[in-house]
Design a protein around this motif. Structure first.
Motif, PDB file in Angstrom:
ATOM      1  N   ASN A 210      19.191  43.017   7.881  1.00 13.66           N
ATOM      2  CA  ASN A 210      19.778  43.086   8.993  1.00 13.66           C
ATOM      3  C   ASN A 210      21.296  42.151   8.423  1.00 13.66           C
ATOM      4  O   ASN A 210      22.321  42.723   8.333  1.00 13.66           O
ATOM      5  CB  ASN A 210      19.720  43.042   9.706  1.00 13.66           C
ATOM      6  CG  ASN A 210      21.000  42.511  11.054  1.00 13.66           C
ATOM      7  OD1 ASN A 210      20.760  43.568  11.225  1.00 13.66           O
ATOM      8  ND2 ASN A 210      21.214  41.153  11.287  1.00 13.66           N
TER       9      ASN A 210
ATOM     10  N   THR B  10      29.837  42.526  18.187  1.00 14.04           N
ATOM     11  CA  THR B  10      29.045  41.842  17.751  1.00 14.04           C
ATOM     12  C   THR B  10      30.271  41.314  17.397  1.00 14.04           C
ATOM     13  O   THR B  10      31.182  41.034  17.011  1.00 14.04           O
ATOM     14  CB  THR B  10      28.478  42.100  16.270  1.00 14.04           C
ATOM     15  OG1 THR B  10      29.317  41.954  15.278  1.00 14.04           O
ATOM     16  CG2 THR B  10      27.623  42.670  16.974  1.00 14.04           C
TER      17      THR B  10
ATOM     18  N   TYR C 108      32.477  44.254   0.131  1.00 14.80           N
ATOM     19  CA  TYR C 108      31.781  45.370   2.066  1.00 14.80           C
ATOM     20  C   TYR C 108      31.370  46.384   1.623  1.00 14.80           C
ATOM     21  O   TYR C 108      30.165  46.997   1.786  1.00 14.80           O
ATOM     22  CB  TYR C 108      32.514  44.493   2.936  1.00 14.80           C
ATOM     23  CG  TYR C 108      31.716  44.843   3.823  1.00 14.80           C
ATOM     24  CD1 TYR C 108      30.509  44.138   4.829  1.00 14.80           C
ATOM     25  CD2 TYR C 108      31.456  46.584   4.795  1.00 14.80           C
ATOM     26  CE1 TYR C 108      29.705  44.611   6.097  1.00 14.80           C
ATOM     27  CE2 TYR C 108      31.182  46.508   6.077  1.00 14.80           C
ATOM     28  CZ  TYR C 108      29.591  45.687   6.969  1.00 14.80           C
ATOM     29  OH  TYR C 108      28.961  46.009   7.434  1.00 14.80           O
TER      30      TYR C 108
ATOM     31  N   ASP D 289      17.771  33.439  10.031  1.00 16.22           N
ATOM     32  CA  ASP D 289      18.661  33.389   9.248  1.00 16.22           C
ATOM     33  C   ASP D 289      19.334  32.104   8.742  1.00 16.22           C
ATOM     34  O   ASP D 289      18.743  31.281   8.695  1.00 16.22           O
ATOM     35  CB  ASP D 289      19.254  33.304  10.962  1.00 16.22           C
ATOM     36  CG  ASP D 289      20.989  34.111  11.356  1.00 16.22           C
ATOM     37  OD1 ASP D 289      21.560  35.043  11.552  1.00 16.22           O
ATOM     38  OD2 ASP D 289      21.826  33.184  10.536  1.00 16.22           O
TER      39      ASP D 289
HETATM   40  N1  LIG Z   1      29.606  44.429  14.221  1.00 13.95           N
HETATM   41  C1  LIG Z   1      29.523  46.192  13.233  1.00 13.95           C
HETATM   42  O1  LIG Z   1      30.791  46.452  13.679  1.00 13.95           O
HETATM   43  C2  LIG Z   1      28.961  46.666  12.440  1.00 13.95           C
HETATM   44  C3  LIG Z   1      29.151  47.887  11.528  1.00 13.95           C
HETATM   45  C4  LIG Z   1      28.273  48.380  10.986  1.00 13.95           C
HETATM   46  C5  LIG Z   1      26.648  47.509  10.091  1.00 13.95           C
HETATM   47  N2  LIG Z   1      26.686  46.016  10.455  1.00 13.95           N
HETATM   48  C6  LIG Z   1      26.588  45.331   9.685  1.00 13.95           C
HETATM   49  O2  LIG Z   1      25.150  45.385  10.724  1.00 13.95           O
HETATM   50  C7  LIG Z   1      24.311  43.549  10.421  1.00 13.95           C
HETATM   51  C8  LIG Z   1      24.560  42.997  11.364  1.00 13.95           C
HETATM   52  O3  LIG Z   1      25.622  43.108  11.771  1.00 13.95           O
HETATM   53  P1  LIG Z   1      25.875  41.652  13.037  1.00 13.95           P
HETATM   54  O4  LIG Z   1      27.664  42.741  13.272  1.00 13.95           O
HETATM   55  O5  LIG Z   1      25.007  41.434  14.104  1.00 13.95           O
HETATM   56  O6  LIG Z   1      27.058  40.751  12.205  1.00 13.95           O
HETATM   57  P2  LIG Z   1      26.927  38.733  13.117  1.00 13.95           P
HETATM   58  O7  LIG Z   1      27.693  38.594  11.725  1.00 13.95           O
HETATM   59  O8  LIG Z   1      27.631  39.310  14.134  1.00 13.95           O
HETATM   60  O9  LIG Z   1      25.302  38.565  12.048  1.00 13.95           O
HETATM   61  C9  LIG Z   1      25.183  38.035  11.286  1.00 13.95           C
HETATM   62  C10 LIG Z   1      23.872  37.336  10.707  1.00 13.95           C
HETATM   63  O10 LIG Z   1      23.979  36.593   9.562  1.00 13.95           O
HETATM   64  C11 LIG Z   1      23.980  35.612   9.060  1.00 13.95           C
HETATM   65  N3  LIG Z   1      23.620  35.587   8.149  1.00 13.95           N
HETATM   66  C12 LIG Z   1      24.721  35.633   7.031  1.00 13.95           C
HETATM   67  N4  LIG Z   1      24.923  35.380   6.025  1.00 13.95           N
HETATM   68  C13 LIG Z   1      23.341  35.179   5.499  1.00 13.95           C
HETATM   69  C14 LIG Z   1      22.839  35.083   5.293  1.00 13.95           C
HETATM   70  N5  LIG Z   1      22.728  34.899   3.659  1.00 13.95           N
HETATM   71  N6  LIG Z   1      21.090  35.290   4.762  1.00 13.95           N
HETATM   72  C15 LIG Z   1      20.979  35.170   6.308  1.00 13.95           C
HETATM   73  N7  LIG Z   1      21.933  34.999   7.369  1.00 13.95           N
HETATM   74  C16 LIG Z   1      22.923  35.640   7.155  1.00 13.95           C
HETATM   75  C17 LIG Z   1      24.953  35.429  10.319  1.00 13.95           C
HETATM   76  O11 LIG Z   1      23.951  33.364  10.477  1.00 13.95           O
HETATM   77  C18 LIG Z   1      24.629  35.400  11.685  1.00 13.95           C
HETATM   78  O12 LIG Z   1      24.059  35.242  12.263  1.00 13.95           O
HETATM   79  C19 LIG Z   1      25.116  43.601   8.909  1.00 13.95           C
HETATM   80  O13 LIG Z   1      24.959  44.129   8.001  1.00 13.95           O
HETATM   81  C20 LIG Z   1      27.099  43.707   9.436  1.00 13.95           C
HETATM   82  O14 LIG Z   1      27.389  44.172   7.988  1.00 13.95           O
HETATM   83  C21 LIG Z   1      27.699  45.595  11.544  1.00 13.95           C
END
Ligand SMILES: NC(=O)c1ccc[n+]([C@@H]2O[C@H](COP(=O)([O-])OP(=O)(O)OC[C@H]3O[C@@H](n4cnc5c(N)ncnc54)[C@H](O)[C@@H]3O)[C@@H](O)[C@H]2O)c1
Length: 248
Positions: free
Chosen positions: A89, A190, A155, A36
């Motif tokens: 992710n 989340t 996005y 991360d």
């Molecule tokens: N939560 C949703 O509703 C949802 C829906 C569809 C897809 N997603 C996708 O799922 C994945 C995870 O989402 P989430 O909801 O757990 O997000 P979140 O924001 O809770 O967590 C994302 C994590 O990624 C880390 N991060 C951000 N930029 C980074 C970088 N440059 N390098 C390394 N780490 C980095 C952050 O520090 C954080 O810990 C993402 O790709 C998101 O686009 C989320």
């Protein structure tokens, strides 16, 4: 312990879904490198999993940095001798409409969400090819299919790119025993979903078939399924995990 002896690398592992994926893969026996950009958070999260008896290690990695990605892949291979499972992710989702997005922000979203996935896949492929085995799982989004329901055109574009990249790569590496699949989550509870108001999330819930937001564990189960050795005939696929909001 179906993943015993396997090495996994999960990005964005400090919280949310990446943390749930790390917990699930480690509880099935894998050694998990939790990456991360927020080094303090991922270190604390990893320490908690270690306390629960799981085999994980934390790494501070910005997925948009070629050097960071190479370094952590080299570390995983040095410490365990292999790399079997990659979950790309890490992602960012600034809630902006098109008129509010400048070039720097557009490039930043694409750099983290798309370039990061490319860098990670490219870095692990030589190791997976020499093992003749690999499981790559790219976390996309429903937004990559339907354009998204809450603005953020950068996005949506980035997640559409992940779907095409996943299929392209799946064709290129299948003969080496490597599968490449995507997951398209719907709205999952989340920090990312918490950017949206409770009312807006309720609209989403009403539209779903199962009448709730997803939980990170819902997606973690899908990751574990695709990460399994027995899923070797599934590749180039995008698995919806969305409670029925989009059926295609
Ligand atoms: N939560 C949703 O509703 C949802 C829906 C569809 C897809 N997603 C996708 O799922 C994945 C995870 O989402 P989430 O909801 O757990 O997000 P979140 O924001 O809770 O967590 C994302 C994590 O990624 C880390 N991060 C951000 N930029 C980074 C970088 N440059 N390098 C390394 N780490 C980095 C952050 O520090 C954080 O810990 C993402 O790709 C998101 O686009 C989320």
């Amino acid at each position: 312990m179906t993943l015993k002896g396997k090495t996994a690398l999960v990005t964005g592992a400090g919280r949310g879904m990446g943390l749930a994926f790390s917990r699930e893969l480690a509880s099935r026996g894998a050694t998990v490198f939790m990456c991360d950009v927020d080094g303090g958070t991922v270190a604390a999260a990893a320490a908690e999993l270690v306390e629960q008896g799981l085999t994980v290690a934390a790494a501070t990695v910005d997925v948009s940095s070629e050097a960071d990605v190479r370094t952590v892949v080299a570390r995983a291979v040095r410490e365990t001798g292999r790399i079997d499972i990659v979950v790309s992710n890490a992602g960012i989702h600034p809630l902006k409409g098109i008129d509010e997005i400048d070039v720097a922000e557009w490039d930043q979203v694409l750099a983290v969400n798309v370039r990061g996935c490319f860098l990670l896949c490219r870095a692990v492929l030589p190791h997976m090819r020499s093992q003749k085995y690999g499981r790559i799982i790219n976390i996309a989004s429903e937004a990559g299919k339907n354009g998204g329901t809450i603005c953020a055109p950068h996005y949506a574009a980035s997640k559409g790119a992940i779907l095409a990249f996943t299929r392209n790569l799946a064709r290129a590496v299948g003969a080496d025993g490597i599968t490449v699949n995507a997951i398209a989550p719907g709205r999952i509870a989340t920090a990312m979903a918490a950017q949206v108001s409770a009312e807006e999330n309720q609209v989403y819930i009403d539209k779903s078939s199962v009448k709730r937001l997803g939980d990170p564990t819902d997606v973690a189960n899908a990751v574990a399924f695709l990460a399994d050795e027995k899923s070797g005939f599934i590749t180039g696929e995008t698995l919806n995990v969305n409670g029925g909001t989009l059926m295609d």
